[in-house]
Write an enzyme that holds these catalytic residues in place. Structure first.
Site, PDB file in Angstrom:
ATOM      1  N   GLY A 125       0.731  -1.188  -0.017  1.00 49.63           N
ATOM      2  CA  GLY A 125       0.049  -0.007  -0.071  1.00 49.63           C
ATOM      3  C   GLY A 125       0.933   1.251  -0.021  1.00 49.63           C
ATOM      4  NE  ARG A 126      -2.195   5.971   2.902  1.00 49.50           N
ATOM      5  CZ  ARG A 126      -3.109   5.129   3.256  1.00 49.50           C
ATOM      6  NH1 ARG A 126      -4.164   5.022   2.392  1.00 49.50           N
ATOM      7  NH2 ARG A 126      -3.188   4.984   4.543  1.00 49.50           N
ATOM      8  CB  ILE A 127       3.774   2.225   4.631  1.00 47.96           C
ATOM      9  CG1 ILE A 127       3.014   3.536   5.255  1.00 47.96           C
ATOM     10  CG2 ILE A 127       5.203   2.261   4.905  1.00 47.96           C
ATOM     11  CD1 ILE A 127       2.681   3.201   6.672  1.00 47.96           C
ATOM     12  CB  THR A 201       8.061  -0.044  10.567  1.00 47.55           C
ATOM     13  OG1 THR A 201       7.797  -0.158   9.251  1.00 47.55           O
ATOM     14  CG2 THR A 201       9.451  -0.102  10.876  1.00 47.55           C
ATOM     15  NE  ARG A 203      -1.329  -1.924  14.335  1.00 48.43           N
ATOM     16  CZ  ARG A 203      -0.974  -0.495  14.125  1.00 48.43           C
ATOM     17  NH1 ARG A 203       0.272  -0.092  13.936  1.00 48.43           N
ATOM     18  NH2 ARG A 203      -1.843   0.488  14.016  1.00 48.43           N
ATOM     19  CD  GLU A 232       3.527  -2.156  20.305  1.00 47.59           C
ATOM     20  OE1 GLU A 232       2.658  -0.943  20.323  1.00 47.59           O
ATOM     21  OE2 GLU A 232       3.852  -2.311  19.364  1.00 47.59           O
ATOM     22  CG  HIS A 251       4.584   1.081  17.829  1.00 43.81           C
ATOM     23  ND1 HIS A 251       3.825   0.017  18.091  1.00 43.81           N
ATOM     24  CD2 HIS A 251       4.355   1.775  16.658  1.00 43.81           C
ATOM     25  CE1 HIS A 251       2.898   0.206  16.971  1.00 43.81           C
ATOM     26  NE2 HIS A 251       3.249   1.080  16.093  1.00 43.81           N
TER      27      HIS A 251
END
Length: 300
Positions: A125-127, A201, A203, A232, A251
């Site tokens: 996707g975008r990342i 980076t 989940r 977390e 994170h």
């Protein structure tokens, strides 16, 4: 010492929101019990700081008439930058070199080249696409796996097993769903080259952390860098804290000053727009806007 932020339990969070019309939300769990609680009867909007919505029960919010907003697109470049920072740091053993020098040892840590290698991107996707654009500058072959995204220039689309078997670096950029929870399990990690590195980076729950610890401890892959974890904050007793060949950070992939300012303003603007009668730019559950039980309905 910096403060440690611990997510509130549902009942405590609901009580904290008593009497409020809106909340600029972090990663606390906004579940069905919260939206059904009398304590949140006045809540009209949950505006998520960031893009991820796995901590918000959208169906429950919609049933309660609560609008959920997020800020897609604003974190992409910062996270892509950080994925590369982790990739370089773990492959070239930057932290190991610093530890040696600070400990008084003038010796070197041998790592692996990045240029000319094969990069596997899980989640295009975008990342993931932003990560791929950066790879072009290092003359890398780029493989991608994403059953939901369309074709992306510069990315050769392959199945996941092939991507894992052929990549020198594997970087994760998928949203977390029940279908891909534990996506990188022991069988799939075993497909990776012994000289390969994993970067996450996205989940933490995308990776079987026990299987990863076993692979790193046995030297079955060269290394990994994690910025996200299944639990977390990362528990003090987690074996990840002492695992060899592993770089861990808390994170913080999206935590650049410039990006933080942009996301904060966008998340706050969504609340102001909604409460002043305007439709926010990004509504994650748009059906609620026309529902008869909606707690707020934009005029424009």
């Amino acid at each position: 010492m910096l403060p440690i932020f611990i997510a509130l339990a549902s009942a405590a969070l609901a009580e904290a929101l008593r009497g409020f019309d809106a909340v600029l939300a972090s990663s606390d769990a906004y579940d069905a019990a919260l939206f059904a609680s009398p304590s949140t009867a006045t809540l009209k909007c949950v505006s998520r700081w960031g893009v991820g919505l796995d901590c918000v029960d959208l169906a429950a919010a919609t049933r309660a008439g609560v609008v959920v907003c997020n800020t897609p697109g604003l974190l992409d470049e910062a996270v892509a930058d950080y994925a590369w920072a982790l990739l370089f740091a773990v492959a070239r053993r930057v932290a190991t070199g610093e530890d040696l020098l600070r400990g008084g040892d003038w010796s070197v840590a041998w790592g692996h080249d990045i240029h000319g290698k094969t990069l596997g991107i899980v989640g295009c996707g975008r990342i993931g696409s932003a990560v791929a654009r950066r790879a072009a500058g290092f003359g890398m072959r780029v493989l991608g796996h994403d059953p939901h995204a369309g074709d992306t220039p510069g990315i050769e689309r392959v199945d996941l097993d092939r991507l894992l078997a052929e990549s020198d670096f594997v970087t994760l950029h998928s949203a977390l769903t029940e279908a891909n929870r534990g996506l990188l399990d022991a069988r799939r990690i075993a497909l990776m080259k012994p000289t390969a590195y994993l970067v996450n980076t996205a989940r933490g729950a995308l990776v079987d952390e026990g299987a990863l610890v076993a692979a790193l401890s046995a030297g079955r892959i060269a290394g990994a860098a994690l910025d996200a974890f299944a639990a977390e904050p990362l528990p003090a007793a987690s074996p990840l804290r002492s695992c060899p060949r592993l770089l861990i950070t808390p994170h913080q992939a999206f935590n650049s000053v410039e990006t933080g300012e942009s996301v904060s303003l966008a998340a706050a603007r969504a609340i102001v727009d909604l409460l002043e009668g305007r439709r926010p730019v990004h509504v994650a559950n748009p059906d609620v806007l026309s529902a008869p039980h909606a707690r707020v309905r934009p005029r424009t």
